[in-house]
Design an enzyme around this catalytic site. Structure first.
Site, short mmCIF file in Angstrom:
data_model
loop_
_atom_site.label_atom_id
_atom_site.label_comp_id
_atom_site.label_asym_id
_atom_site.label_seq_id
_atom_site.Cartn_x
_atom_site.Cartn_y
_atom_site.Cartn_z
N ALA A 80 0.84 -1.21 0.00
CA ALA A 80 0.00 0.00 0.00
C ALA A 80 0.87 1.25 0.00
CB ALA A 80 -0.93 -0.02 1.22
N GLY A 81 1.96 1.19 -0.75
CA GLY A 81 2.84 2.36 -0.87
C GLY A 81 2.30 3.29 -1.94
N ASP A 141 -0.91 -4.65 3.21
CA ASP A 141 0.47 -4.23 3.50
C ASP A 141 0.87 -4.85 4.83
OD1 ASP A 141 2.25 -1.69 2.20
OD2 ASP A 141 2.86 -2.34 4.22
N THR A 190 6.62 -4.88 -8.89
CA THR A 190 7.85 -4.68 -8.13
C THR A 190 9.09 -4.88 -9.00
OG1 THR A 190 6.69 -5.55 -6.20
CG2 THR A 190 9.09 -5.41 -6.04
N HIS A 246 12.67 -4.32 -18.51
CA HIS A 246 12.36 -3.00 -17.96
C HIS A 246 13.63 -2.49 -17.29
CE1 HIS A 246 10.01 0.22 -16.38
NE2 HIS A 246 10.06 -0.17 -15.13
N1 APR Z 1 4.33 -7.55 2.20
C1 APR Z 1 3.49 -6.54 1.89
N2 APR Z 1 3.87 -5.28 1.71
C2 APR Z 1 5.17 -5.02 1.88
C3 APR Z 1 6.12 -6.01 2.19
C4 APR Z 1 5.64 -7.32 2.36
N3 APR Z 1 6.47 -8.33 2.69
N4 APR Z 1 7.34 -5.42 2.27
C5 APR Z 1 7.18 -4.12 2.00
N5 APR Z 1 5.86 -3.87 1.76
C6 APR Z 1 5.21 -2.61 1.45
C7 APR Z 1 5.79 -1.43 2.21
O1 APR Z 1 5.30 -1.40 3.54
C8 APR Z 1 5.30 -0.27 1.37
O2 APR Z 1 4.07 0.23 1.84
O3 APR Z 1 5.42 -2.27 0.09
C9 APR Z 1 5.13 -0.88 -0.03
C10 APR Z 1 6.07 -0.27 -1.05
O4 APR Z 1 5.69 1.02 -1.25
P1 APR Z 1 6.68 2.22 -1.61
O5 APR Z 1 7.90 2.10 -0.79
O6 APR Z 1 5.89 3.48 -1.58
O7 APR Z 1 7.12 1.86 -3.10
P2 APR Z 1 6.33 2.25 -4.44
O8 APR Z 1 6.77 3.58 -4.90
O9 APR Z 1 4.90 1.98 -4.26
O10 APR Z 1 6.96 1.18 -5.46
C11 APR Z 1 6.66 -0.18 -5.32
O11 APR Z 1 6.86 -0.61 -7.67
O12 APR Z 1 7.59 0.64 -9.49
C12 APR Z 1 7.96 -0.31 -8.52
O13 APR Z 1 10.31 0.09 -8.20
C13 APR Z 1 9.05 0.18 -7.60
O14 APR Z 1 9.53 -1.97 -6.70
C14 APR Z 1 8.88 -0.75 -6.44
C15 APR Z 1 7.36 -0.98 -6.39
#
Ligand code: APR
Length: 323
Positions: free
Chosen positions: A21-22, A44, A130, A186
């Site tokens: 939920a990032g 998340d 991801t 990518h």
């Molecule tokens: N299970 C669930 N959620 C998780 C886990 C997990 N094991 N580990 C991390 N997270 C969550 C984090 O808590 C965070 O809320 O994944 C989310 C990632 O969000 P952001 O750091 O905001 O990253 P974001 O910009 O959304 O990018 C996510 O997409 O484009 C790609 O390169 C980017 O790999 C990255 C992904």
């Protein structure tokens, strides 16, 4: 007295789970709900985060006039019965970090997420976002053992959209007039195909000089890094979430379009046992068709280099999962 409302409150028959939920995950949840496409479950590991975002989005429901439910959770059981699972969980790229630096950490996160989510939605289609994308998509497939047609990575739509934008900006024309095609991984070795990029049917090679095209291609290759550099913390999320939203829309509405996604290759383009960006027909079955376009020797060499780099990283990632 007359009572009338703008839209009836109905439950959507489809459910999409977004893991992570990032920035990308929450923006995607917003896009899916506000386009009135599907109910969304946002998962998340951080307690309160998906619940807070879901509540915030639901509080806008009456203003945005959609009928989709968004639910936040830290429990995979709440994702049960999803039609599509989208994995955005992981560590996002920081300035100076390459996508491949993320490899080992994200490998563990993505494989665990894919396995847990499929436990509750065994028939779901899996879309991986991801990074490093092509490797993560392979791992999600390999470690769950589901039909490869049900797994795809979101990258080609985004890379093609970036090139489309840059061409539109250069020619001062609307992006809707422009069709682009970007194949391959990518990453820095992605393969934009100017011969297959058109403006209202005219190849861009007729409209721009070679050096201009090369500049736009290079900017596309560096598209993610350019945004990371500007943002300083975090990476792109508006265009990535739009790209994933389009893929979901095509699958749920069963309105296939030809677009580029990371799909499993079994001999297409002379490549085997990897996921790489290729033109596909997406539908309710997942990747329903992979299209092979003619490539020049130079383009084939770039695609092969891209494939080799992905395959090397797959080996490293698979080994890291055993550590
Ligand atoms: N299970 C669930 N959620 C998780 C886990 C997990 N094991 N580990 C991390 N997270 C969550 C984090 O808590 C965070 O809320 O994944 C989310 C990632 O969000 P952001 O750091 O905001 O990253 P974001 O910009 O959304 O990018 C996510 O997409 O484009 C790609 O390169 C980017 O790999 C990255 C992904």
């Amino acid at each position: 007295m007359n009572f009338y409302s703008h839209t009836p409150i109905i439950c959507k028959s489809s459910q999409v789970t977004i893991i992570g939920a990032g920035k990308v995950g929450s923006t995607l949840a917003q896009r899916l709900a506000e386009k009135d496409l599907t109910d969304v479950v946002l998962f998340d590991i951080v307690e309160g985060l998906p619940q807070g975002i879901a509540l915030d989005l639901m509080e806008a429901q009456g203003l945005e006039l959609h009928n989709c439910k968004v639910k936040g959770t830290n429990d995979y059981a709440d994702t049960v019965g999803s039609n599509i699972i989208i994995i955005t969980a992981g560590i996002a790229r920081k300035p100076g970090m390459t996508r491949d630096d993320l490899l080992k950490t994200n490998a563990k996160i993505v494989t665990h997420a894919a396995q847990k989510a499929l436990e509750y939605s065994p028939n779901a289609i899996l879309i991986v976002i991801t990074n490093p994308l092509d490797v993560m998509t392979y791992l999600a497939w390999k470690t769950t053992g589901i039909d490869s047609r049900r797994v795809m990575g979101m990258a080609g739509v985004l890379d093609s959209a970036r090139l489309q934008t840059f061409i539109a900006m250069e020619l001062n024309l609307p992006p809707s007039d422009i069709h682009t095609m970007v194949l391959g991984g990518h990453g820095d070795l992605m393969l934009p195909l100017p011969r297959y990029c058109t403006v209202s049917g005219m190849p861009i090679t007729e409209l721009m000089s070679e050096s201009t095209i090369e500049r736009l291609i290079e900017r596309t290759r560096q598209g993610g890094a350019e945004i990371v550099k500007l943002l300083k913390t975090g990476s792109a999320y508006f265009a990535p979430s739009s790209s994933a939203c389009l893929m979901v829309e095509m699958i749920l509405k069963q309105q296939p379009r030809l677009l580029t996604a990371a799909a499993y290759l079994q001999g297409e383009y002379g490549l085997n046992d990897l996921f790489l960006g290729v033109p596909c027909r997406l539908g309710c079955q997942g990747v329903e068709n992979v299209f092979e376009v003619n490539l020049t020797q130079a383009e084939k060499a770039t695609l092969n280099a891209s494939a080799q780099s992905v395959q090397e990283n797959i080996k490293i990632a698979l080994a890291s999962l055993k550590e």
